[in-house]
Motif scaffolding. Structure first.
Motif, PDB file in Angstrom:
ATOM      1  N   ILE A   7     -68.086  -5.039  51.309  1.00  0.00           N
ATOM      2  CA  ILE A   7     -66.700  -5.851  50.794  1.00  0.00           C
ATOM      3  C   ILE A   7     -67.307  -5.892  49.596  1.00  0.00           C
ATOM      4  CG2 ILE A   7     -65.826  -7.358  50.212  1.00  0.00           C
ATOM      5  CD1 ILE A   7     -65.478  -8.431  53.135  1.00  0.00           C
TER       6      ILE A   7
ATOM      7  N   HIS B  65     -64.475  -3.085  47.143  1.00  0.00           N
ATOM      8  CA  HIS B  65     -63.676  -3.258  46.623  1.00  0.00           C
ATOM      9  C   HIS B  65     -64.222  -3.649  45.137  1.00  0.00           C
ATOM     10  CE1 HIS B  65     -62.168  -4.709  49.794  1.00  0.00           C
ATOM     11  NE2 HIS B  65     -62.262  -3.299  49.905  1.00  0.00           N
TER      12      HIS B  65
ATOM     13  N   LYS C  32     -61.893  -4.139  41.753  1.00  0.00           N
ATOM     14  CA  LYS C  32     -60.907  -5.396  41.844  1.00  0.00           C
ATOM     15  C   LYS C  32     -61.545  -6.535  41.786  1.00  0.00           C
ATOM     16  CE  LYS C  32     -57.631  -7.467  45.135  1.00  0.00           C
ATOM     17  NZ  LYS C  32     -57.156  -7.413  46.591  1.00  0.00           N
ATOM     18  N   ILE C  33     -62.620  -6.236  42.470  1.00  0.00           N
ATOM     19  CA  ILE C  33     -63.840  -7.554  42.036  1.00  0.00           C
ATOM     20  C   ILE C  33     -63.915  -8.192  40.916  1.00  0.00           C
ATOM     21  CG2 ILE C  33     -65.694  -9.132  42.772  1.00  0.00           C
ATOM     22  CD1 ILE C  33     -65.417  -7.666  45.855  1.00  0.00           C
TER      23      ILE C  33
ATOM     24  N   ASN D 278     -62.027  -6.929  38.282  1.00  0.00           N
ATOM     25  CA  ASN D 278     -61.611  -6.736  37.120  1.00  0.00           C
ATOM     26  C   ASN D 278     -61.459  -8.527  37.317  1.00  0.00           C
ATOM     27  OD1 ASN D 278     -61.215  -4.554  36.260  1.00  0.00           O
ATOM     28  ND2 ASN D 278     -59.689  -3.531  38.050  1.00  0.00           N
ATOM     29  N   SER D 279     -61.372  -9.006  38.780  1.00  0.00           N
ATOM     30  CA  SER D 279     -61.047  -9.556  38.655  1.00  0.00           C
ATOM     31  C   SER D 279     -61.586 -11.581  38.014  1.00  0.00           C
ATOM     32  CB  SER D 279     -60.703 -10.213  40.319  1.00  0.00           C
ATOM     33  OG  SER D 279     -60.159 -11.646  40.470  1.00  0.00           O
TER      34      SER D 279
ATOM     35  N   PRO E 274     -57.957 -18.881  55.321  1.00  0.00           N
ATOM     36  CA  PRO E 274     -58.080 -19.741  54.236  1.00  0.00           C
ATOM     37  C   PRO E 274     -57.806 -20.876  54.399  1.00  0.00           C
ATOM     38  CG  PRO E 274     -56.696 -18.013  53.424  1.00  0.00           C
ATOM     39  CD  PRO E 274     -57.102 -17.356  54.820  1.00  0.00           C
TER      40      PRO E 274
ATOM     41  N   ARG F 149     -59.216 -24.086  51.284  1.00  0.00           N
ATOM     42  CA  ARG F 149     -59.206 -23.710  50.699  1.00  0.00           C
ATOM     43  C   ARG F 149     -57.341 -24.264  49.995  1.00  0.00           C
ATOM     44  NH1 ARG F 149     -62.401 -19.601  50.086  1.00  0.00           N
ATOM     45  NH2 ARG F 149     -63.226 -20.266  48.134  1.00  0.00           N
TER      46      ARG F 149
ATOM     47  N   THR G 201     -65.091 -11.760  54.326  1.00  0.00           N
ATOM     48  CA  THR G 201     -64.538 -11.508  52.909  1.00  0.00           C
ATOM     49  C   THR G 201     -63.943 -12.883  52.645  1.00  0.00           C
ATOM     50  OG1 THR G 201     -62.863 -10.105  54.199  1.00  0.00           O
ATOM     51  CG2 THR G 201     -61.666 -11.656  53.430  1.00  0.00           C
TER      52      THR G 201
ATOM     53  N   VAL H 293     -67.401 -14.247  50.696  1.00  0.00           N
ATOM     54  CA  VAL H 293     -66.817 -13.011  49.543  1.00  0.00           C
ATOM     55  C   VAL H 293     -65.803 -13.756  48.473  1.00  0.00           C
ATOM     56  CG1 VAL H 293     -65.938 -10.852  47.884  1.00  0.00           C
ATOM     57  CG2 VAL H 293     -67.340 -10.999  49.827  1.00  0.00           C
ATOM     58  N   ALA H 294     -64.915 -13.987  49.460  1.00  0.00           N
ATOM     59  CA  ALA H 294     -63.811 -15.067  48.443  1.00  0.00           C
ATOM     60  C   ALA H 294     -64.197 -15.977  47.975  1.00  0.00           C
ATOM     61  CB  ALA H 294     -62.522 -15.788  49.133  1.00  0.00           C
TER      62      ALA H 294
ATOM     63  N   MET I 210     -66.835 -15.369  44.535  1.00  0.00           N
ATOM     64  CA  MET I 210     -65.806 -15.055  43.517  1.00  0.00           C
ATOM     65  C   MET I 210     -65.098 -16.385  42.656  1.00  0.00           C
ATOM     66  SD  MET I 210     -63.947 -11.659  44.622  1.00  0.00           S
ATOM     67  CE  MET I 210     -62.935 -11.099  43.270  1.00  0.00           C
TER      68      MET I 210
ATOM     69  N   LEU J 176     -66.245 -20.304  33.737  1.00  0.00           N
ATOM     70  CA  LEU J 176     -65.254 -21.490  33.196  1.00  0.00           C
ATOM     71  C   LEU J 176     -66.066 -22.484  32.941  1.00  0.00           C
ATOM     72  CD1 LEU J 176     -62.168 -20.537  35.059  1.00  0.00           C
ATOM     73  CD2 LEU J 176     -62.863 -19.947  32.546  1.00  0.00           C
TER      74      LEU J 176
ATOM     75  N   THR K  90     -67.191 -24.635  35.099  1.00  0.00           N
ATOM     76  CA  THR K  90     -66.596 -25.697  35.338  1.00  0.00           C
ATOM     77  C   THR K  90     -67.129 -26.004  36.889  1.00  0.00           C
ATOM     78  OG1 THR K  90     -65.271 -23.704  36.646  1.00  0.00           O
ATOM     79  CG2 THR K  90     -64.558 -25.570  34.026  1.00  0.00           C
TER      80      THR K  90
ATOM     81  N   HIS L 123     -67.593 -29.064  41.386  1.00  0.00           N
ATOM     82  CA  HIS L 123     -67.652 -29.675  41.702  1.00  0.00           C
ATOM     83  C   HIS L 123     -67.292 -29.863  43.456  1.00  0.00           C
ATOM     84  CE1 HIS L 123     -64.594 -30.873  38.377  1.00  0.00           C
ATOM     85  NE2 HIS L 123     -65.522 -30.616  37.779  1.00  0.00           N
TER      86      HIS L 123
END
Lengths: 429, 429
Positions: free
Chosen positions: B22, B26, B29-30, B32-33, B139, B142, B310, B313-314, B317, B325, B327, B330
Motif C-alpha cells: 500500500i 499509493h 496520494k499518501i 500529498n495527504s 474504521p 475512529r 489499509t 496505514v490510516a 498517516m 502539527l 499535537t 493524545h
C-alpha cells in the motif's frame, strides 16, 4: 479548564433546536472531550413565541441582523442551517471574511459552490465543515477523508435520499403504487409538497457530487451528472424485479475507470443478497469499493433533526480541537485531482427492460429476433399471463452499453404494437 | 516538501507485506495527504528467502534484533504485527519507552493490556493506535472516537468474527452442518486448525472489550464478559429459526442501562429484516444505537491482509499528521468513565428454545403447563413431524430474564423424556 468556545446559529428550526439540545444534554461528555464548554450564545432568526421560549430555555440571544453575530468577537464558529443557496451563501462568505469558522448542513450549496467556499475558508485561515450535508447521521465524509485516505476507491454507491427509499420500500414490501407512497411520505413529513428534488434524483445528485470530491478529489457540476429519478415508476416492475431476485433502489453512483469518473443517479435493480438491498425505509447507506479494504458499507438515518444535529456538533467539536491545538485552516478534504469525466453510458451494465406486446403467436419470436439482431443477450426473461390483448414481457440482459440499450429501446418502441414500459440498470452480484 | 517519516515493522507476514504494497502503490496520494513520503526502512524478522526477496523489492533492511529498530533515531513509528501477547507486549513497551509511536493490529493484547499500554504511551508523549484490532477494514474505532463523540451510545451490536459468520452463513444458506462448515472454513484459511478462539466466542469477546472502551469509556476484563460460542450448533435449529423469520448470528453486544453496561457474546436469532441479518460470509458489521443518530451500521471485511494493512496505514498517516502539527500524545480514545457492570442476564430478551419430548398425547400439554407455571409466555411455537419416537418442539418466548430461562431450562431437562436441545437469545425488531 480552557475557556468556553462560543457559537452563533444562522437559523433556528428543528435542526438548530437539536443542536441546542445535544450541547445541553451531553455537555459533560463534550466538555471532557474538548477541554471546555461549547455554547451557542446567539441565533439569527425572525423571532416568534416558540423561538423566544427556546431562546430563554437555552440562554441564547435572538438577533435579527447578521452583523450582531459577525461583529461579536466572542463567537468563533458560525453554524448555517437556513438551507437553499441564498442568503446562505452570502452569509457563509461574510462569516468567513469576518474570520469565523463555519459548519453547514447545506448540500445544495456545498455541491454547487463548495470549491469557492473552501478556497475562501483556506484563504481566511478558517475551517469549513459540512459532514451533515451528505447522509445526515452517517459520518461518511470524515470516514473517506480520514480512514480511506490510504486506500484507492473505485466505486461509491449510495442510497442517499431517504424520501425515495421510503417510497420504494413501501412499493416493494406492500405493493403500494408510486402515487400512494408519495402521499404517505408527504403526510409523514419525509417528502415536501413539491417532491421534485427527491423523486427526480436532484437531491441525490447533489450528494453524489460531494462524495465524488471526497472519493476522487474531482469537482463535478450538476450538468455533468446523469440523473433519472423514480417519478412514475410502476409497481408491476418493482414486483417483477423482486420475483427475479432484485430490489429496486434509487442508486447514486460515482465510479472510477482508467479514463475518468462517471457520476449517475438512477433507479437500479439491486440483487437481493447485496447489503444495499437491506437498507429499508428512510435509512441511507453508502457502499464503497476500494482496492485495500475491498467492500465496505456505512448506513444510518439520512435526515432528521437529531441525526443532522449530531453531525453538526461533531463538526463543531472537530473545529474546537483544531482551535485549541492551533491547527486550523486545513480543508475538510485536501484531496484534489484534475476532473476527468467519462459519460455514464460508458459504464457497462446489465439492464432490466419491461414492455408490452400483442398477445399473439409470433410476437415473442419477433422480440427475440430484435435482441439477436442487435447482439444483446439476455439471462432472464418472463412473460406474464395477460389480462388484456397485450402480454407483458420482462427481461434482464447481459452486460451491455447504454448506447446499445438505447438502440434496443428505440427499436422496440418503433415495432408495431410494442410499448416499452421501463428500462433500468441491474447491479452485478 | 517535508522530510520522510520512517517506520519499522515488527513482523513481516501477509499483513506486513500488505503495508509495504500500500505504501508503494499509493505513495503519491499518501505523500500529498501528509506532505512528505512515508517509508518502511527496517523489519524485524527471522529472514528467509521469501522475506529477503520482499525486502529487496521494497528497500527494507531485515534485522533480527529489536534494538536495531529502537536505537535507530530516524525511525519514528513502530508497527507491531507479530500477534499474541508475548513478545508483542514487551516489544511495544520497549518501543514506547524508546519514544517511538506505535501502531498495532493486536486485539488480544489491546483487549487485555490496552489501558496499561495507553497509559505508558501518554506518559512517554507517544501515540498508540490500533484501528485494525477490531473489524479489520472497518474504521469503527475512529468513527466512535471522532464522529459519535457528541452522541450518547446505548448499544453496540457486532458481527465481529468473520470465521463464525462464514460458518453460520453456510449453515443458513446451504444447510451444511457445523462440522462441514468448520472444515470448509479451515480449508479456506479462515479458521485455524484449533478453532477455539473463533467458535467459542473468545476472539469476538476481545473485540467487544475494545468497543466497550470506545463506546462507554469503560474498561472490561475477559472474566466480566458473558461468552457463549457456536460450537456444536445444530443445523436443525438454524433452519427452524429461518422458518420463523430469523437468521442465527454470533452477536457480540455491549449494552448500557442506567445501572451500568453488560458485555456478552452469544449466538442470537436476528430478525431477517434487521440489517445485521444481511451481513454474509466473512464480512463484519457493527450496529450502533445512540440517542442522537439513532441506528447506524458500519460493515466491511473483518480480516484479511489488505484490509488490515489499509487500517494500519490510516493509523500511520494519522500519527504523521500529529507529528507534523506537533499535537502528539493524545489517546486514541480519551473517553473514560468508572466501570460499572451489570450481569448480562439482567438484560431482558426473548428466547428461542428447542427441545425433544416423547411423541405421545399429553406431552405438549405438559410443556405448556411448565411454561404457564413459570409465567413465561411464548409468541411462536412449532412442533415438527417426528422421525423417531420423539417430537421436536421449538418456541420463542416473550421477553424474560436469563434467570427465568435458566429455571425453564432446568425444569425441562428434569422432566422425564424431555431433552433441551438449545437455548438462544432472540433480538427484538
Amino acid at each position: 479548564m480552557e475557556k468556553a468556545v462560543k457559537v452563533g446559529l444562522l437559523g433556528l428550526g428543528v435542526v438548530g433546536t437539536g443542536v441546542l439540545e445535544i450541547l445541553s444534554d451531553h455537555q459533560e461528555k463534550i466538555r471532557n472531550s474538548i477541554g471546555g464548554p461549547l455554547t451557542v450564545t446567539k441565533a439569527l432568526v425572525r423571532p416568534d413565541e416558540n423561538k423566544k421560549r427556546l431562546a430563554e430555555k437555552y440562554h441564547v440571544e435572538l438577533v435579527t441582523e447578521l452583523e450582531s453575530i459577525l461583529n461579536d468577537p466572542e463567537i468563533a464558529i458560525v453554524v448555517e442551517i437556513i438551507g437553499r443557496i441564498e442568503p446562505a451563501k452570502s452569509y457563509i462568505k461574510q462569516a468567513l471574511l469576518a474570520g469565523k469558522h463555519v459548519v453547514t448542513a447545506n448540500k445544495d450549496l456545498i455541491a454547487q459552490h463548495g470549491s469557492e467556499l473552501a478556497a475562501l475558508a483556506q484563504e481566511r485561515h478558517c475551517n469549513l465543515y459540512y459532514e451533515a450535508s451528505v447522509a445526515g447521521g452517517i459520518p461518511i465524509l470524515r470516514t473517506i477523508a480520514n480512514s480511506l485516505v490510504a486506500d484507492e476507491i473505485t466505486e461509491v454507491l449510495g442510497i442517499v435520499n431517504g424520501t425515495t427509499n421510503y417510497m420504494l420500500t413501501k412499493m416493494v414490501q406492500e405493493h403500494q403504487t408510486y402515487e400512494e407512497t408519495l402521499v404517505e411520505a408527504q403526510c409523514l413529513g419525509f417528502a415536501e409538497s413539491d417532491p421534485t428534488n427527491d423523486v427526480d434524483g436532484i437531491d441525490a445528485a447533489y450528494k453524489m457530487i460531494i462524495l465524488s470530491k471526497f472519493a476522487f478529489g474531482m469537482t463535478v457540476t450538476m450538468d455533468q451528472v446523469s440523473i433519472k429519478g423514480i417519478r412514475g415508476l410502476s409497481v408491476a416492475d418493482v414486483v417483477t424485479a423482486e420475483q427475479l431476485g432484485y430490489t429496486v433502489k434509487l442508486i447514486g453512483s460515482t465510479i472510477k475507470r482508467t479514463e475518468g469518473i462517471a457520476v449517475e443517479v438512477s433507479p437500479v435493480l439491486v440483487p437481493s443478497a447485496h447489503p444495499l438491498a437491506a437498507i429499508h425505509k428512510e435509512m441511507n447507506a453508502v457502499f464503497i469499493k476500494s482496492s485495500g479494504i475491498g467492500e465496505s458499507m456505512y448506513c444510518g438515518p439520512g435526515a432528521g433533526a437529531r441525526p443532522t444535529a449530531t453531525s453538526i456538533v461533531a463538526d463543531l467539536m472537530t473545529i474546537v480541537n483544531k482551535i485549541q491545538l492551533n491547527t486550523i485552516g486545513h480543508c475538510f478534504t485536501a484531496y484534489t485531482q484534475p476532473t476527468k469525466l467519462i459519460p455514464a453510458d460508458k459504464i457497462m451494465s446489465k439492464y432490466f427492460l419491461s414492455l408490452e406486446m400483442p398477445d399473439e403467436s409470433g410476437q415473442f419470436l419477433k422480440l427475440t429476433q430484435i435482441l439477436t439482431r442487435l447482439q444483446v443477450g439476455f439471462e432472464q426473461i418472463v412473460q406474464e399471463k395477460s389480462q388484456s390483448q397485450n402480454a407483458r414481457v420482462v427481461l434482464v440482459t447481459h452486460e451491455t452499453s447504454a448506447t446499445n440499450i438505447g438502440t434496443i429501446e428505440k427499436t422496440i418502441s418503433e415495432e408495431k404494437g410494442f410499448t416499452l414500459l421501463s428500462s433500468m440498470k441491474v447491479m452485478g452480484e
